[in-house]
Design an enzyme around this catalytic site. Structure first.
Site, PDB file in Angstrom:
ATOM      1  N   SER A 160       0.669  -1.293   0.047  1.00  0.00           N
ATOM      2  CA  SER A 160      -0.013  -0.016   0.522  1.00  0.00           C
ATOM      3  C   SER A 160       1.145   1.430  -0.408  1.00  0.00           C
ATOM      4  CB  SER A 160      -0.871   0.414   1.256  1.00  0.00           C
ATOM      5  OG  SER A 160      -1.953   1.189   1.575  1.00  0.00           O
ATOM      6  N   GLU A 161       0.440   2.393  -0.742  1.00  0.00           N
ATOM      7  CA  GLU A 161       1.178   3.058  -0.779  1.00  0.00           C
ATOM      8  C   GLU A 161       1.575   3.789   0.298  1.00  0.00           C
ATOM      9  OE1 GLU A 161      -1.410   6.192  -3.431  1.00  0.00           O
ATOM     10  OE2 GLU A 161      -1.338   3.989  -3.748  1.00  0.00           O
ATOM     11  N   ASN A 162       0.706   4.196   1.278  1.00  0.00           N
ATOM     12  CA  ASN A 162       0.693   4.735   2.459  1.00  0.00           C
ATOM     13  C   ASN A 162       1.659   4.400   3.376  1.00  0.00           C
ATOM     14  OD1 ASN A 162      -0.979   2.550   2.938  1.00  0.00           O
ATOM     15  ND2 ASN A 162      -1.394   3.777   5.174  1.00  0.00           N
ATOM     16  N   GLY A 207      -1.623   7.646  -5.447  1.00  0.00           N
ATOM     17  CA  GLY A 207      -0.571   7.325  -6.548  1.00  0.00           C
ATOM     18  C   GLY A 207      -0.592   6.201  -8.256  1.00  0.00           C
TER      19      GLY A 207
END
Length: 216
Positions: free
Chosen positions: A49-51, A132
């Protein structure tokens, strides 16, 4: 109609079935997040996950929820043994550096050549949501789209050319919808799976871009 469209769960299952074991996979916001619930438990996958998460599992029950453990779409997730947290700058370095094997994104439109529009419809006053997606579209080794085949107004989402603002050019490899699974190739859109009872002509009627069967 003599055919029944796939449910969201069935589309997610179809994508999950096509992901090779051991791949590093980013599941985009929206429909793609459901894929995590259908990956085989006896095989290893690395969900990103991009976070700043790597090693996510399926969605938690209400009792299992951790208020501090969410994905980029602000949905509660679980973390598998060996999973890790890290700064989002490191997460984007993974995405931009070509370390993600597959990204599955939602979309407003996909063009016949693989161009993607998924962050804005261009409507005046609409709130943009780039996230993203641009980084993933060009950084992941393969990019799939999971979406409805048409808009709520019945307009095709698989088009000859994008009319919405571009997310990435020539970046999509495969599309999954409630009616079919379609590969984007240098020779055009090739249908590799279609729901039982639906004809290629019926599929073409709701698809702006020309399509052909995989074995034609």
């Amino acid at each position: 109609m003599s055919f029944i469209p796939r449910t969201q769960a069935e589309i997610a299952q179809a994508v999950a079935n096509d992901i090779p074991e051991g791949w590093y996979v980013n599941l985009g916001i929206g429909l793609p997040t459901q894929i995590a619930n259908y990956l085989p438990e006896n095989k290893d996958y690395f969900l990103h996950s991009e976070n700043g998460l790597l090693g996510m599992g399926e969605a938690p029950s209400d009792i299992e929820r951790d208020e501090d453990l969410i994905n980029a779409g602000k949905q509660y997730v679980t973390l598998l043994r060996g999973g890790s947290y890290f700064h989002h700058a490191d997460s984007f370095a993974m995405m931009r550096g070509g370390h993600i094997d597959l990204c599955v994104l939602g979309a407003y439109q996909v063009a016949a050549n693989g161009d993607l529009a998924n962050w804005s419809t261009g409507k005046e006053g609409a709130i943009p949501a780039v996230g993203g997606a641009m980084d993933l579209a060009v950084g992941a080794k393969k990019v799939y789209v999971m979406m409805t085949h048409q808009t709520k107004k019945g307009h095709p989402k698989i088009v000859k050319n994008l009319t919405f603002p571009v997310t990435g050019l020539n970046c999509i490899d495969r599309i999954y919808t409630e009616y079919a699974t379609i590969d984007i190739t240098k020779d055009g859109l090739r249908v590799i799976d279609i729901v039982e009872g639906m004809t290629i002509d019926e599929l073409q009627a709701i698809t702006e871009a020309p399509i052909v069967l995989a074995n034609s």
